[in-house]
Design an enzyme around this catalytic site. Structure first.
Site, mmCIF file in Angstrom:
data_model
loop_
_atom_site.group_PDB
_atom_site.id
_atom_site.type_symbol
_atom_site.label_atom_id
_atom_site.label_comp_id
_atom_site.label_asym_id
_atom_site.label_seq_id
_atom_site.Cartn_x
_atom_site.Cartn_y
_atom_site.Cartn_z
ATOM 1 N N ASP A 13 5.903 -0.112 -6.635
ATOM 2 C CA ASP A 13 4.927 -0.478 -7.673
ATOM 3 C C ASP A 13 4.988 -1.963 -8.021
ATOM 4 O O ASP A 13 4.707 -2.359 -9.152
ATOM 5 C CB ASP A 13 5.144 0.352 -8.948
ATOM 6 C CG ASP A 13 5.224 1.841 -8.683
ATOM 7 O OD1 ASP A 13 4.318 2.351 -7.998
ATOM 8 O OD2 ASP A 13 6.183 2.482 -9.144
ATOM 9 N N LYS A 16 2.029 -4.483 -4.306
ATOM 10 C CA LYS A 16 1.849 -4.735 -2.870
ATOM 11 C C LYS A 16 0.382 -4.692 -2.462
ATOM 12 O O LYS A 16 -0.036 -5.387 -1.546
ATOM 13 C CB LYS A 16 2.647 -3.707 -2.054
ATOM 14 C CG LYS A 16 4.152 -3.867 -2.161
ATOM 15 C CD LYS A 16 4.884 -2.914 -1.237
ATOM 16 C CE LYS A 16 4.773 -1.474 -1.659
ATOM 17 N NZ LYS A 16 5.414 -1.199 -2.969
ATOM 18 N N GLY A 40 1.033 4.766 -3.382
ATOM 19 C CA GLY A 40 -0.348 4.380 -3.636
ATOM 20 C C GLY A 40 -0.536 2.883 -3.728
ATOM 21 O O GLY A 40 0.334 2.164 -4.222
ATOM 22 N N HIS A 41 -1.670 2.411 -3.226
ATOM 23 C CA HIS A 41 -2.070 1.017 -3.379
ATOM 24 C C HIS A 41 -3.446 1.005 -4.031
ATOM 25 O O HIS A 41 -4.314 1.813 -3.680
ATOM 26 C CB HIS A 41 -2.175 0.304 -2.021
ATOM 27 C CG HIS A 41 -0.873 0.107 -1.329
ATOM 28 N ND1 HIS A 41 0.332 0.028 -1.989
ATOM 29 C CD2 HIS A 41 -0.576 -0.040 -0.011
ATOM 30 C CE1 HIS A 41 1.310 -0.163 -1.111
ATOM 31 N NE2 HIS A 41 0.782 -0.203 0.087
ATOM 32 N N GLN A 224 6.466 2.189 -1.130
ATOM 33 C CA GLN A 224 7.601 2.288 -2.062
ATOM 34 C C GLN A 224 8.341 0.948 -2.156
ATOM 35 O O GLN A 224 7.726 -0.092 -2.080
ATOM 36 C CB GLN A 224 8.542 3.430 -1.658
ATOM 37 C CG GLN A 224 7.960 4.811 -1.891
ATOM 38 C CD GLN A 224 7.553 5.487 -0.602
ATOM 39 O OE1 GLN A 224 7.888 5.081 0.498
ATOM 40 N NE2 GLN A 224 6.814 6.557 -0.729
#
Length: 430
Positions: A13, A16, A40-41, A224
């Site tokens: 988080d 990225k 997630g992005h 991650q």
């Protein structure tokens, strides 16, 4: 042409998505090399928000080739749902611009059931997984009983694979007091999804070899963060894969010689989702302020992130274990307006001073931060696009971080907008 690996240097988080999007504009190929749809992005392009889990960030740019490598565990239903959702937003996705390693292991419905049942059985000692089956799928891969993408092309072999898998997993489900998985329905589900996902299957190792020989820029996108690495993270409160830069080669089928730079995405403070040690966590008004101003909620889970001061000890450690050449410092603007800032420069554990986080869980739990205190700044850094736009105290904070982590700040992000990025060193310069 430099090939760049992007990894998180904390507990994930770190922002990225924005940095990968910024880099992918100049890359030719974007590769996911580990993890699953538990990461997630969030990308914002021309005021349109895209939420990605399995798909590489380059997929929103039609001229880029996106690859899901063999190091990723793929939920075929989740992948097709994500493709459909992005196509509804106007993103073109086809086998021409998306390829999935044919030797990637699959996440099946039984994996999620086992994952959630085990977390429930752990009670107060739950690891904090997303419950999406990533861990059990990696266990099957290592246990040599996984169903791989290529198996969907051979229904006779697929049935054999499923039979072997159920011997193991139905015993687990019985032991956990859960209903067993029914063989024929699982096979039927796989046969139904097969024609939807098989067109994307490819020998991605050969694709990457050709791209490298042609001098095309390759961007390797990690998920991650390094402190969630199954070997180098805060075990057992980690993910089920290697998240450090070295995994980019093994997880995509290319050699380490293809990697020119490892960029570690690093938040200007620290956050963590789920359980596990967190030495600099702030359970006070400052911690709540960081969470609110930084909008610290997970892209995939929606869970609120724990917040704390910047931990230079952890980041220095991940720079060593992950081969990070420089960092992209994100969310500096979240610190605007604070009277003072603190940075962890060591730990006190049972009266002894440590310059690293020990591997033993008991010692990690008892680590107490030793801080350096800095003067804050009242000016806004949001949207700054040059070094000269930053307050002097902010510059001092950044320079001290560089000294403590023993790596340079390569990029500096001052807002979620991709344009608000200060470049100290071009990652593509190698």
């Amino acid at each position: 042409m430099a090939n760049v690996v992007v990894v998180g240097s904390q507990w994930g988080d770190e922002g990225k998505g924005k940095i990968v999007d910024w880099l992918s504009e100049r890359a030719d190929v974007v590769v996911r090399f580990q993890g699953g749809h538990n990461a997630g992005h969030t990308l914002v392009i021309d005021d349109v928000t895209y939420k990605l889990s399995l798909l590489p960030s380059g997929v929103v740019r039609p001229e880029k080739l996106s690859i899901i490598g063999n190091g990723v565990v793929v939920d075929p239903w989740a992948l097709i749902e994500e493709i459909d959702r992005l196509q509804a937003q106007g993103v073109r996705i086809s086998p021409d611009n998306l390829r999935v390693a044919d030797n990637a292991a699959l996440i099946l419905p039984l994996h999620g059931r086992v994952d959630r049942a085990r977390e429930s059985a752990r009670g107060g000692k739950a690891i904090g997984t997303t419950g999406r089956g990533i861990g059990p799928a990696y266990e099957d891969k290592v246990g040599r009983r996984a169903v791989r993408l290529c198996d969907l092309a051979d229904f006779d072999l697929l049935a054999e694979r499923v039979d072997a898998l159920l011997v193991h997993h139905n015993a687990l489900l019985r032991g956990l007091g859960e209903q067993e998985m029914e063989r024929d329905s699982l096979i039927a589900e796989l046969q139904e999804i097969a024609p939807k996902i098989l067109p994307f299957a490819a020998r991605v190792w050969a694709t990457l070899d050709a791209a490298r020989r042609q001098g095309r820029r390759i961007l390797f996108e990690g998920a991650q963060g390094a402190m969630l690495d199954v070997d180098h993270g805060t075990y057992p409160y980690v993910t089920s894969s290697n998240t450090v830069g070295g995994q980019a080669a093994a997880g995509s089928g290319t050699g380490p010689h293809a990697i020119d730079m490892v960029l570690g995405i690093t938040k200007a403070y620290t956050t963590r989702v789920g359980a596990g040690p967190f030495p600099t966590e702030l359970d006070d008004e400052i911690g709540r302020r960081l969470g609110e101003k930084g909008r610290e909620f997970g892209t995939v889970t929606g869970r609120q992130r724990r917040c704390g001061w910047f931990d230079a000890v952890l980041v220095r450690q991940t720079i060593k274990t992950g081969g990070i050449d420089g960092i992209a410092l994100t969310k500096l603007d979240v610190l605007d307006g604070l009277e003072e800032l603190k940075v962890c420069v060591g730990y006190d554990i049972e009266g002894a001073r440590y310059d690293h986080l020990p591997s033993q869980s008991r010692l990690q739990d008892r680590a107490r931060p030793v801080y350096e205190t800095f003067e804050g700044w009242q000016e806004s850094t949001q949207g700054a696009r040059s070094w000269a736009d930053l307050p002097a105290t902010a510059v001092k904070y950044i320079r001290r971080i560089e000294e403590l982590i023993e790596a340079p700040v390569t990029l500096l992000s001052t807002s979620p907008s991709r344009e608000d990025t200060i470049v100290m060193r071009d990652p593509y310069a190698g």
